[in-house]
Design a protein around this motif. Structure first.
Motif, PDB file in Angstrom:
ATOM      1  N   MET A 176      -5.620  -8.663  -0.508  1.00 56.58           N
ATOM      2  CA  MET A 176      -4.253  -8.123  -0.381  1.00 56.58           C
ATOM      3  C   MET A 176      -3.975  -7.992   1.110  1.00 56.58           C
ATOM      4  O   MET A 176      -4.098  -6.925   1.698  1.00 56.58           O
ATOM      5  CB  MET A 176      -4.188  -6.764  -1.097  1.00 56.58           C
ATOM      6  CG  MET A 176      -2.780  -6.295  -1.370  1.00 56.58           C
ATOM      7  SD  MET A 176      -1.781  -7.587  -2.156  1.00 56.58           S
ATOM      8  CE  MET A 176      -0.409  -6.705  -2.766  1.00 56.58           C
ATOM      9  N   LEU A 177      -3.621  -9.128   1.723  1.00 55.54           N
ATOM     10  CA  LEU A 177      -3.582  -9.247   3.182  1.00 55.54           C
ATOM     11  C   LEU A 177      -2.150  -9.375   3.712  1.00 55.54           C
ATOM     12  O   LEU A 177      -1.245  -9.738   2.967  1.00 55.54           O
ATOM     13  CB  LEU A 177      -4.397 -10.484   3.589  1.00 55.54           C
ATOM     14  CG  LEU A 177      -5.859 -10.429   3.121  1.00 55.54           C
ATOM     15  CD1 LEU A 177      -6.488 -11.814   3.180  1.00 55.54           C
ATOM     16  CD2 LEU A 177      -6.645  -9.434   3.956  1.00 55.54           C
ATOM     17  N   PRO A 178      -1.962  -9.127   5.005  1.00 61.50           N
ATOM     18  CA  PRO A 178      -0.606  -9.126   5.567  1.00 61.50           C
ATOM     19  C   PRO A 178       0.132 -10.465   5.512  1.00 61.50           C
ATOM     20  O   PRO A 178       1.333 -10.493   5.289  1.00 61.50           O
ATOM     21  CB  PRO A 178      -0.815  -8.708   7.029  1.00 61.50           C
ATOM     22  CG  PRO A 178      -2.115  -7.982   7.045  1.00 61.50           C
ATOM     23  CD  PRO A 178      -2.948  -8.635   5.982  1.00 61.50           C
TER      24      PRO A 178
ATOM     25  N   GLN B 293      12.379  -8.726   5.090  1.00 62.63           N
ATOM     26  CA  GLN B 293      12.639  -9.781   6.070  1.00 62.63           C
ATOM     27  C   GLN B 293      11.557 -10.860   6.001  1.00 62.63           C
ATOM     28  O   GLN B 293      11.833 -12.065   6.079  1.00 62.63           O
ATOM     29  CB  GLN B 293      12.687  -9.147   7.471  1.00 62.63           C
ATOM     30  CG  GLN B 293      13.107 -10.090   8.557  1.00 62.63           C
ATOM     31  CD  GLN B 293      14.538 -10.571   8.388  1.00 62.63           C
ATOM     32  OE1 GLN B 293      15.439  -9.783   8.268  1.00 62.63           O
ATOM     33  NE2 GLN B 293      14.741 -11.858   8.363  1.00 62.63           N
ATOM     34  N   LYS B 294      10.312 -10.415   5.822  1.00 68.51           N
ATOM     35  CA  LYS B 294       9.202 -11.380   5.695  1.00 68.51           C
ATOM     36  C   LYS B 294       9.422 -12.283   4.471  1.00 68.51           C
ATOM     37  O   LYS B 294       9.302 -13.511   4.561  1.00 68.51           O
ATOM     38  CB  LYS B 294       7.883 -10.607   5.534  1.00 68.51           C
ATOM     39  CG  LYS B 294       6.690 -11.477   5.164  1.00 68.51           C
ATOM     40  CD  LYS B 294       5.486 -10.667   4.733  1.00 68.51           C
ATOM     41  CE  LYS B 294       4.423 -11.581   4.126  1.00 68.51           C
ATOM     42  NZ  LYS B 294       3.286 -10.856   3.568  1.00 68.51           N
ATOM     43  N   ASP B 295       9.781 -11.659   3.328  1.00 69.93           N
ATOM     44  CA  ASP B 295       9.953 -12.439   2.098  1.00 69.93           C
ATOM     45  C   ASP B 295      11.151 -13.393   2.206  1.00 69.93           C
ATOM     46  O   ASP B 295      11.097 -14.521   1.712  1.00 69.93           O
ATOM     47  CB  ASP B 295      10.131 -11.495   0.897  1.00 69.93           C
ATOM     48  CG  ASP B 295       8.841 -10.733   0.603  1.00 69.93           C
ATOM     49  OD1 ASP B 295       7.828 -11.010   1.262  1.00 69.93           O
ATOM     50  OD2 ASP B 295       8.855  -9.859  -0.284  1.00 69.93           O
TER      51      ASP B 295
ATOM     52  N   ASN C 297      -1.786  -0.311   2.318  1.00 71.49           N
ATOM     53  CA  ASN C 297      -0.868   0.458   1.462  1.00 71.49           C
ATOM     54  C   ASN C 297      -0.919   0.007   0.009  1.00 71.49           C
ATOM     55  O   ASN C 297      -0.817   0.827  -0.901  1.00 71.49           O
ATOM     56  CB  ASN C 297       0.571   0.297   1.972  1.00 71.49           C
ATOM     57  CG  ASN C 297       0.758   0.965   3.314  1.00 71.49           C
ATOM     58  OD1 ASN C 297       0.211   2.046   3.556  1.00 71.49           O
ATOM     59  ND2 ASN C 297       1.511   0.345   4.193  1.00 71.49           N
ATOM     60  N   MET C 298      -1.063  -1.296  -0.198  1.00 66.03           N
ATOM     61  CA  MET C 298      -1.098  -1.842  -1.560  1.00 66.03           C
ATOM     62  C   MET C 298      -2.532  -1.963  -2.072  1.00 66.03           C
ATOM     63  O   MET C 298      -2.855  -1.515  -3.178  1.00 66.03           O
ATOM     64  CB  MET C 298      -0.448  -3.229  -1.580  1.00 66.03           C
ATOM     65  CG  MET C 298       1.021  -3.253  -1.262  1.00 66.03           C
ATOM     66  SD  MET C 298       2.026  -2.465  -2.533  1.00 66.03           S
ATOM     67  CE  MET C 298       1.894  -3.635  -3.874  1.00 66.03           C
ATOM     68  N   GLY C 299      -3.387  -2.586  -1.259  1.00 71.21           N
ATOM     69  CA  GLY C 299      -4.762  -2.844  -1.695  1.00 71.21           C
ATOM     70  C   GLY C 299      -5.558  -1.570  -1.950  1.00 71.21           C
ATOM     71  O   GLY C 299      -6.382  -1.529  -2.884  1.00 71.21           O
TER      72      GLY C 299
ATOM     73  N   PHE D  37     -13.791  -4.475   1.920  1.00 69.30           N
ATOM     74  CA  PHE D  37     -13.904  -4.951   3.295  1.00 69.30           C
ATOM     75  C   PHE D  37     -12.525  -4.955   3.928  1.00 69.30           C
ATOM     76  O   PHE D  37     -11.569  -5.515   3.383  1.00 69.30           O
ATOM     77  CB  PHE D  37     -14.496  -6.369   3.375  1.00 69.30           C
ATOM     78  CG  PHE D  37     -14.675  -6.825   4.799  1.00 69.30           C
ATOM     79  CD1 PHE D  37     -15.833  -6.536   5.494  1.00 69.30           C
ATOM     80  CD2 PHE D  37     -13.658  -7.522   5.460  1.00 69.30           C
ATOM     81  CE1 PHE D  37     -15.989  -6.927   6.828  1.00 69.30           C
ATOM     82  CE2 PHE D  37     -13.808  -7.910   6.785  1.00 69.30           C
ATOM     83  CZ  PHE D  37     -14.968  -7.615   7.468  1.00 69.30           C
ATOM     84  N   ASP D  38     -12.402  -4.285   5.084  1.00 66.01           N
ATOM     85  CA  ASP D  38     -11.139  -4.246   5.826  1.00 66.01           C
ATOM     86  C   ASP D  38     -11.495  -4.141   7.297  1.00 66.01           C
ATOM     87  O   ASP D  38     -12.564  -3.650   7.662  1.00 66.01           O
ATOM     88  CB  ASP D  38     -10.307  -3.024   5.388  1.00 66.01           C
ATOM     89  CG  ASP D  38      -8.848  -3.120   5.822  1.00 66.01           C
ATOM     90  OD1 ASP D  38      -7.980  -3.276   4.954  1.00 66.01           O
ATOM     91  OD2 ASP D  38      -8.579  -3.039   7.040  1.00 66.01           O
ATOM     92  N   LEU D  39     -10.587  -4.615   8.152  1.00 66.38           N
ATOM     93  CA  LEU D  39     -10.845  -4.556   9.594  1.00 66.38           C
ATOM     94  C   LEU D  39     -10.611  -3.153  10.155  1.00 66.38           C
ATOM     95  O   LEU D  39     -11.060  -2.840  11.246  1.00 66.38           O
ATOM     96  CB  LEU D  39      -9.964  -5.572  10.337  1.00 66.38           C
ATOM     97  CG  LEU D  39     -10.135  -7.034   9.877  1.00 66.38           C
ATOM     98  CD1 LEU D  39      -9.221  -7.947  10.689  1.00 66.38           C
ATOM     99  CD2 LEU D  39     -11.592  -7.484  10.002  1.00 66.38           C
TER     100      LEU D  39
END
Ligand code: NAD
Length: 301
Positions: free
Chosen positions: A65-67, A246-248, A12-14, A31-33
């Motif tokens: 720009m990873l999770p 919540q993550k932050d 979404n960001m990258g 490169f992305d999975l």
């Protein structure tokens, strides 16, 4: 000749960040999975790499720009081991939001190999990524942050040097912890007014010109129907998801524990967002964070 950027994590960001870098004239190798993310990047003008090694071959800059931090540490060190694959002159810019300890580890491992690396988490969300107006909070050597500006000016409106490696992450969680606190305070104040017969729009107008004025009230009113164009006026769809807040907040609590800092308001905000996230399953977690308003009441109550 166009400078080359290896871009990891086209979500979404990258995705929009990479697209804007293509528009700015960089050669961007993605490169992305997830095949769908890579395809979208190719549609936006990036080239696709079959492996991490292929992506960084000849790259002047590496952006990720990873999770989360485990994925970032795996990409750079333990798994794909990018630090041993990149060009010695490459500058590594990790824009993911991760624990400061993860950024410091990547920074230290890079230093051991004489590779330049900075952390550069962002504020501004998907809208900012699309518009190229993100705020970058950078941690690392000043000279490396200055060198990163060559790229970051094309995807950000503000680029800050917060301090040494990991400092960008600390700035980001301090900001977002404060954001969570004033969003919750704004939501409960609005509901208190409504419960006592006030129109939330009138109350908002009063508080905007009084000492309760804050960013949540001014730019992101959480009460449905008060402000046009914000998530509260479209069922809390789009925006900054509850699960990301919540993550932050979790990262802020980890940092507070490590530095023995007292963050009672942040701890309460973390608990409240945890309760809110778990109240309605996956759908709730994907709502915008201003939906915390629902915890205090609904317009029809
Ligand atoms: P996302 O899930 O949409 O994108 C992450 C991408 O990384 C996915 O496409 C995934 O396939 C890819 N990925 C995972 N592991 C990988 C690997 N080993 N190699 C290459 N690619 C890999 O997430 P997002 O919303 O784009 O968020 C990315 C980061 O930005 C997170 O750290 C998040 O906290 C931060 N952030 C997000 C927002 C926001 O509003 N979405 C705002 C500010 C900061």
């Amino acid at each position: 000749m166009a400078k080359k950027i290896a871009f990891f994590g086209l979500g979404n960001m990258g995705g929009p960040m990479a697209a804007n870098l293509v528009k700015a004239g960089f050669e961007v190798c993605a490169f992305d999975l997830q095949a769908a993310s890579v395809q979208k990047a190719v549609d936006d003008g990036c080239s696709a790499a079959a492996s991490e090694k292929e992506a960084v071959a000849g790259a002047d800059f590496v952006i990720s720009m990873l999770p989360n931090g485990a994925i970032a540490e795996s990409l750079y060190i333990d798994g794909a081991g990018l630090l041993d694959l990149v060009e010695p002159s490459a500058l590594l810019i990790d824009c993911s939001t991760v624990a400061a300890s993860s950024s410091r580890r990547i920074g230290e491992e890079a230093k051991k190999r004489n590779i330049r690396a900075i952390d550069a988490p962002v504020s501004g969300g998907v809208g900012g990524a699309q518009a190229g107006t993100l705020a970058f909070m950078c941690g690392g050597e000043g000279a490396d942050v200055d060198a990163a500006r060559e790229v970051l000016v094309h995807i950000g409106a503000n680029i800050f040097h917060a301090g040494a490696s990991g400092a960008g992450q600390i700035a980001k969680i301090c900001n977002n912890m404060l954001l969570a606190v004033h969003m919750i305070g704004t939501a409960e104040s609005l509901q208190l007014g409504v419960d006592n017969g006030l129109d939330p729009a009138v109350l908002s107008e009063i508080m905007l010109k009084s000492s309760g004025c804050n960013w949540s009230l001014e730019k992101y009113n959480p009460y449905p129907g008060v402000m046009d164009g914000v998530p509260a006026s479209r069922g809390y769809e789009g925006g900054f998801m509850v699960k990301l807040m919540q993550k932050d907040l979790g990262l802020a609590m980890e940092a507070a524990l490590a530095s023995k800092s007292s963050t009672p308001m942040g701890a309460l905000a973390n608990s409240l967002y945890g309760l809110h996230e778990n109240a309605g399953g996956d759908k709730q977690a994907d709502l915008d964070f201003s939906s915390i308003q629902q915890m205090f009441g609904q317009p029809e109550d």
